[in-house]
Design a protein around this motif. Structure first.
Motif, PDB file in Angstrom:
ATOM      1  N   VAL A   1       0.847  -1.194   0.000  1.00  0.00           N
ATOM      2  CA  VAL A   1       0.000   0.000   0.000  1.00  0.00           C
ATOM      3  C   VAL A   1       0.877   1.236   0.000  1.00  0.00           C
ATOM      4  O   VAL A   1       2.021   1.227   0.478  1.00  0.00           O
ATOM      5  CB  VAL A   1      -0.959   0.032   1.212  1.00  0.00           C
ATOM      6  CG1 VAL A   1      -1.927  -1.135   1.169  1.00  0.00           C
ATOM      7  CG2 VAL A   1      -0.186   0.057   2.518  1.00  0.00           C
ATOM      8  N   THR A   2       0.338   2.315  -0.554  1.00  0.00           N
ATOM      9  CA  THR A   2       1.026   3.595  -0.568  1.00  0.00           C
ATOM     10  C   THR A   2       0.028   4.686  -0.229  1.00  0.00           C
ATOM     11  O   THR A   2      -1.179   4.440  -0.151  1.00  0.00           O
ATOM     12  CB  THR A   2       1.671   3.851  -1.950  1.00  0.00           C
ATOM     13  OG1 THR A   2       2.488   5.019  -1.880  1.00  0.00           O
ATOM     14  CG2 THR A   2       0.600   4.024  -3.025  1.00  0.00           C
ATOM     15  N   ASN A   3       0.510   5.897  -0.009  1.00  0.00           N
ATOM     16  CA  ASN A   3      -0.372   6.969   0.428  1.00  0.00           C
ATOM     17  C   ASN A   3      -1.362   7.366  -0.654  1.00  0.00           C
ATOM     18  O   ASN A   3      -0.997   7.506  -1.830  1.00  0.00           O
ATOM     19  CB  ASN A   3       0.440   8.192   0.835  1.00  0.00           C
ATOM     20  CG  ASN A   3       1.167   8.003   2.154  1.00  0.00           C
ATOM     21  OD1 ASN A   3       0.830   7.106   2.928  1.00  0.00           O
ATOM     22  ND2 ASN A   3       2.154   8.830   2.424  1.00  0.00           N
ATOM     23  N   TYR A   4      -2.597   7.564  -0.237  1.00  0.00           N
ATOM     24  CA  TYR A   4      -3.629   8.097  -1.135  1.00  0.00           C
ATOM     25  C   TYR A   4      -3.809   9.567  -0.787  1.00  0.00           C
ATOM     26  O   TYR A   4      -4.301   9.914   0.300  1.00  0.00           O
ATOM     27  CB  TYR A   4      -4.943   7.338  -0.974  1.00  0.00           C
ATOM     28  CG  TYR A   4      -5.974   7.732  -2.016  1.00  0.00           C
ATOM     29  CD1 TYR A   4      -5.815   7.359  -3.344  1.00  0.00           C
ATOM     30  CD2 TYR A   4      -7.102   8.469  -1.668  1.00  0.00           C
ATOM     31  CE1 TYR A   4      -6.750   7.707  -4.309  1.00  0.00           C
ATOM     32  CE2 TYR A   4      -8.048   8.815  -2.624  1.00  0.00           C
ATOM     33  CZ  TYR A   4      -7.868   8.443  -3.944  1.00  0.00           C
ATOM     34  OH  TYR A   4      -8.795   8.797  -4.902  1.00  0.00           O
ATOM     35  N   ASN A   5      -3.382  10.431  -1.713  1.00  0.00           N
ATOM     36  CA  ASN A   5      -3.402  11.871  -1.475  1.00  0.00           C
ATOM     37  C   ASN A   5      -4.499  12.552  -2.279  1.00  0.00           C
ATOM     38  O   ASN A   5      -4.840  12.128  -3.387  1.00  0.00           O
ATOM     39  CB  ASN A   5      -2.059  12.498  -1.871  1.00  0.00           C
ATOM     40  CG  ASN A   5      -0.897  11.957  -1.071  1.00  0.00           C
ATOM     41  OD1 ASN A   5      -1.080  11.435   0.029  1.00  0.00           O
ATOM     42  ND2 ASN A   5       0.305  12.062  -1.627  1.00  0.00           N
ATOM     43  N   VAL A   6      -5.023  13.623  -1.708  1.00  0.00           N
ATOM     44  CA  VAL A   6      -5.948  14.514  -2.398  1.00  0.00           C
ATOM     45  C   VAL A   6      -5.299  15.890  -2.433  1.00  0.00           C
ATOM     46  O   VAL A   6      -5.138  16.529  -1.395  1.00  0.00           O
ATOM     47  CB  VAL A   6      -7.312  14.577  -1.687  1.00  0.00           C
ATOM     48  CG1 VAL A   6      -8.268  15.500  -2.449  1.00  0.00           C
ATOM     49  CG2 VAL A   6      -7.918  13.192  -1.537  1.00  0.00           C
ATOM     50  N   ASN A   7      -4.860  16.291  -3.614  1.00  0.00           N
ATOM     51  CA  ASN A   7      -4.133  17.556  -3.770  1.00  0.00           C
ATOM     52  C   ASN A   7      -2.951  17.649  -2.813  1.00  0.00           C
ATOM     53  O   ASN A   7      -2.719  18.668  -2.170  1.00  0.00           O
ATOM     54  CB  ASN A   7      -5.073  18.739  -3.572  1.00  0.00           C
ATOM     55  CG  ASN A   7      -6.167  18.791  -4.621  1.00  0.00           C
ATOM     56  OD1 ASN A   7      -5.937  18.465  -5.787  1.00  0.00           O
ATOM     57  ND2 ASN A   7      -7.368  19.191  -4.213  1.00  0.00           N
ATOM     58  N   GLY A   8      -2.224  16.546  -2.702  1.00  0.00           N
ATOM     59  CA  GLY A   8      -1.012  16.516  -1.899  1.00  0.00           C
ATOM     60  C   GLY A   8      -1.208  16.193  -0.436  1.00  0.00           C
ATOM     61  O   GLY A   8      -0.234  16.013   0.289  1.00  0.00           O
ATOM     62  N   VAL A   9      -2.443  16.092   0.024  1.00  0.00           N
ATOM     63  CA  VAL A   9      -2.721  15.808   1.433  1.00  0.00           C
ATOM     64  C   VAL A   9      -3.109  14.340   1.573  1.00  0.00           C
ATOM     65  O   VAL A   9      -4.040  13.869   0.914  1.00  0.00           O
ATOM     66  CB  VAL A   9      -3.855  16.705   1.972  1.00  0.00           C
ATOM     67  CG1 VAL A   9      -4.176  16.349   3.423  1.00  0.00           C
ATOM     68  CG2 VAL A   9      -3.489  18.170   1.840  1.00  0.00           C
ATOM     69  N   THR A  10      -2.397  13.614   2.436  1.00  0.00           N
ATOM     70  CA  THR A  10      -2.650  12.186   2.614  1.00  0.00           C
ATOM     71  C   THR A  10      -3.943  11.960   3.385  1.00  0.00           C
ATOM     72  O   THR A  10      -4.128  12.498   4.475  1.00  0.00           O
ATOM     73  CB  THR A  10      -1.485  11.513   3.354  1.00  0.00           C
ATOM     74  OG1 THR A  10      -0.287  11.664   2.585  1.00  0.00           O
ATOM     75  CG2 THR A  10      -1.754  10.027   3.559  1.00  0.00           C
ATOM     76  N   GLY A  11      -4.828  11.141   2.800  1.00  0.00           N
ATOM     77  CA  GLY A  11      -6.095  10.828   3.449  1.00  0.00           C
ATOM     78  C   GLY A  11      -6.293   9.352   3.678  1.00  0.00           C
ATOM     79  O   GLY A  11      -7.326   8.940   4.223  1.00  0.00           O
ATOM     80  N   GLY A  12      -5.308   8.527   3.271  1.00  0.00           N
ATOM     81  CA  GLY A  12      -5.436   7.096   3.450  1.00  0.00           C
ATOM     82  C   GLY A  12      -4.309   6.361   2.774  1.00  0.00           C
ATOM     83  O   GLY A  12      -3.304   6.974   2.354  1.00  0.00           O
ATOM     84  N   THR A  13      -4.440   5.064   2.665  1.00  0.00           N
ATOM     85  CA  THR A  13      -3.473   4.243   1.935  1.00  0.00           C
ATOM     86  C   THR A  13      -4.236   3.351   0.967  1.00  0.00           C
ATOM     87  O   THR A  13      -5.389   2.978   1.211  1.00  0.00           O
ATOM     88  CB  THR A  13      -2.632   3.377   2.880  1.00  0.00           C
ATOM     89  OG1 THR A  13      -3.500   2.567   3.684  1.00  0.00           O
ATOM     90  CG2 THR A  13      -1.770   4.236   3.780  1.00  0.00           C
ATOM     91  N   PHE A  14      -3.573   2.989  -0.150  1.00  0.00           N
ATOM     92  CA  PHE A  14      -4.274   2.234  -1.187  1.00  0.00           C
ATOM     93  C   PHE A  14      -3.309   1.361  -1.968  1.00  0.00           C
ATOM     94  O   PHE A  14      -2.088   1.492  -1.894  1.00  0.00           O
ATOM     95  CB  PHE A  14      -4.979   3.193  -2.153  1.00  0.00           C
ATOM     96  CG  PHE A  14      -4.079   3.793  -3.208  1.00  0.00           C
ATOM     97  CD1 PHE A  14      -4.128   3.345  -4.525  1.00  0.00           C
ATOM     98  CD2 PHE A  14      -3.151   4.784  -2.886  1.00  0.00           C
ATOM     99  CE1 PHE A  14      -3.303   3.885  -5.497  1.00  0.00           C
ATOM    100  CE2 PHE A  14      -2.328   5.333  -3.853  1.00  0.00           C
ATOM    101  CZ  PHE A  14      -2.400   4.891  -5.166  1.00  0.00           C
ATOM    102  N   LYS A  15      -3.913   0.459  -2.734  1.00  0.00           N
ATOM    103  CA  LYS A  15      -3.171  -0.256  -3.763  1.00  0.00           C
ATOM    104  C   LYS A  15      -4.135  -0.610  -4.874  1.00  0.00           C
ATOM    105  O   LYS A  15      -5.335  -0.818  -4.647  1.00  0.00           O
ATOM    106  CB  LYS A  15      -2.488  -1.507  -3.208  1.00  0.00           C
ATOM    107  CG  LYS A  15      -3.399  -2.558  -2.595  1.00  0.00           C
ATOM    108  CD  LYS A  15      -2.542  -3.734  -2.117  1.00  0.00           C
ATOM    109  CE  LYS A  15      -3.353  -4.813  -1.419  1.00  0.00           C
ATOM    110  NZ  LYS A  15      -2.503  -5.975  -1.034  1.00  0.00           N
ATOM    111  N   SER A  16      -3.620  -0.650  -6.091  1.00  0.00           N
ATOM    112  CA  SER A  16      -4.425  -0.961  -7.265  1.00  0.00           C
ATOM    113  C   SER A  16      -3.642  -1.880  -8.187  1.00  0.00           C
ATOM    114  O   SER A  16      -2.454  -1.631  -8.450  1.00  0.00           O
ATOM    115  CB  SER A  16      -4.793   0.308  -8.037  1.00  0.00           C
ATOM    116  OG  SER A  16      -5.650   1.136  -7.289  1.00  0.00           O
ATOM    117  N   VAL A  17      -4.294  -2.922  -8.665  1.00  0.00           N
ATOM    118  CA  VAL A  17      -3.721  -3.804  -9.677  1.00  0.00           C
ATOM    119  C   VAL A  17      -4.837  -4.113 -10.670  1.00  0.00           C
ATOM    120  O   VAL A  17      -5.918  -4.558 -10.283  1.00  0.00           O
ATOM    121  CB  VAL A  17      -3.169  -5.106  -9.072  1.00  0.00           C
ATOM    122  CG1 VAL A  17      -2.704  -6.047 -10.175  1.00  0.00           C
ATOM    123  CG2 VAL A  17      -2.029  -4.813  -8.104  1.00  0.00           C
ATOM    124  N   ALA A  18      -4.559  -3.857 -11.937  1.00  0.00           N
ATOM    125  CA  ALA A  18      -5.565  -4.062 -12.999  1.00  0.00           C
ATOM    126  C   ALA A  18      -6.816  -3.266 -12.651  1.00  0.00           C
ATOM    127  O   ALA A  18      -6.726  -2.079 -12.378  1.00  0.00           O
ATOM    128  CB  ALA A  18      -5.828  -5.544 -13.208  1.00  0.00           C
TER     129      ALA A  18
END
Length: 483
Positions: A428-445
């Protein structure tokens, strides 16, 4: 939330209905050929009725009530779909605020089973919300209709403003009625037929979402070969936050999350050991007898009862809100100001409702309980949806207990598709909204997982900007990504 017009028209139509002109124009031509449209007035409010020939459904609605969506030039429609004899399903539709003539179409379903989608509309992602204790709503600039045309549906019958005879006893039996509603909606509003279509839902939506998507796809296949009459639903996206997908995985997650979440430990180490043993010896074997959706009603109901009595009930019987563990149990959050608003006579009249609003009535829930639906797994159905290539987002607020992110992530990593191994191994890596971290995520396909920081069960209430970004990216048939 997870929670353990046919006859109605008869008295007004003969005296009040006026027929459409015999020569409809433009898009009305196509709709007119597939059904009959008429108009009448009830309680001083103008209504439109459309009778859909293909399904026999009747749609009865009010145009531009002025309630909730007050953006100039944005149309809205609210009313009923009669999906069977005395089966009146409530819908509320809002045009997209931007490019409505080309924007995709998305539906929203709250969970329960047996809870109203007005929860999502007024507390989460709809065009308005109640801010700072106000008794009337204000515009929500992060509404999902910023990007998509949005359709909110109260189902099954008896939930929210829906009323009449409820034939639904399970997730599987709910799907055909929802499909019928979409078909009649297309007939009345044919301009939305060719649009990309998304299903978004939460909580018991972990059952609803996979099954509705799978049913829509099977109906599309039947329409293609001519065995079913209807319009293809161009399903491109499925999003489920804090979903209840698979009880085998998620009852175990109750135990682990209670001990080791990032906010506060709810049980001791010794209690964790005891509950884990109880899960393994008592709950798990019963759930395994209720395998997927093929177990008997009695086996599944027994599993539901025992797992609740031994795991869920005792763990949740403490001073915390199961929808947000940061809050006390006697002060559920967010506040339910909207319920009083929807029960006011002026609002009911304006939107064309013909029943008293009930957020999560017992009767629909009890029908699901009698079939043990809660204990059935929809993981294999979800896997089939992902295998079909539909863009799928599984996400969760990390302060929710009832459908916590431990279980949500474990479900996402258990989905079977061509990239299963890669998805499970991905970091997982940081999920940012306009540079501000709001969570963590991962995506494949076409599969994405997102943990949302500082959010309870109703994620868009807590993190509106992040939720709109994740929704928009998914509806664009993209894996979610940081900005």
């Amino acid at each position: 939330m997870l929670f353990k017009l046919s006859t109605a028209l008869c008295f007004v139509l003969p005296a009040l209905v006026a027929s459409l002109p015999s020569q409809p124009q433009g898009k009305d031509v196509e709709a007119h050929l597939r059904g009959k449209r008429s108009f009448y007035e009830h309680d001083g409010v103008a209504r439109t009725v459309f009778e859909h020939e293909a399904t026999g459904a009747t749609i009865d609605f009010v145009t531009n009530s002025g309630i909730c969506e007050t953006t100039v030039g944005v149309n809205q429609y609210s009313g009923y779909l009669s999906v069977g004899t005395n089966e009146n399903m409530w819908f509320w539709f809002f045009e997209a605020r931007n490019s409505p003539t080309t924007a995709p179409l998305a539906t929203w379903f709250n969970g329960g089973p047996g809870c109203s989608s007005m929860i999502g509309l007024f507390q989460e992602n709809g065009p308005c919300q109640f801010y700072n204790g106000a008794s009337t709503p204000s515009i929500n600039k992060y509404s999902f209709n910023e990007y998509a045309n949005m359709l909110y549906i109260d189902q099954p019958i008896g939930v929210g403003f829906s009323y009449g005879t409820d034939p639904v006893t399970s997730t599987v039996t709910a799907a055909p009625l929802v499909w019928t509603l979409i078909q009649a909606f297309y007939a009345q509003f044919p301009q939305y037929e060719s649009r990309d279509f998304g299903i978004f839902t939460e909580s018991y939506g972990g059952h609803y979402g996979p099954e509705f998507a799978s049913y829509f796809e099977s109906q599309n296949a039947a329409i293609e070969i001519g065995t079913v009459q209807g319009q293809n639903i161009s399903l491109i996206a499925l999003g489920i936050n804090n979903g209840w997908f698979d009880p085998v995985i998620q009852y175990k997650a109750y135990v682990d999350f209670s001990y080791n979440n990032t906010y506060k430990s709810l049980i001791s180490e010794s209690q964790h050991t005891t509950y884990t043993s109880t899960y393994t010896s008592k709950c798990l074997p019963l759930l395994q007898k209720c395998t997927t959706t093929t177990g008997s009603n009695s086996a599944c109901e027994t599993a539901d009862d025992i797992c609740y009595d031994d795991i869920e009930g005792p763990l949740s019987n403490a001073n915390f809100d199961v929808y947000d563990i940061r809050e006390p149990s006697n002060d559920p959050y967010p506040p339910e100001t909207y319920v009083t608003y929807l029960q006011s006579a002026a609002v009911v009249k304006a939107i064309g409702a013909l029943s008293t609003y009930a957020e999560c009535p017992n009767a629909p829930y009890e029908k699901f309980a009698a079939t043990g639906d809660d204990s059935r797994s929809f993981l294999s159905t979800l896997s089939t949806v992902v295998q079909s290539g539909i863009q799928t987002l599984i996400w969760a607020g990390d302060a929710d207990w009832i459908c916590n992110w431990f279980g949500g992530l474990a479900v996402a990593e258990a989905i079977t598709f061509s990239e299963s191994a890669a998805f499970k191994a991905a970091a997982v890596t940081n999920y940012n909204v306009n540079g501000v971290t709001g969570g963590t995520f991962k995506s494949v396909a076409n599969l994405s997982w997102l943990r949302v920081f500082g959010a309870g069960h109703e994620v868009p209430y807590y993190q509106p900007a992040l939720s709109l970004q994740a929704f928009t990216q998914t509806m664009q048939k993209k894996a979610i990504s940081a900005t």
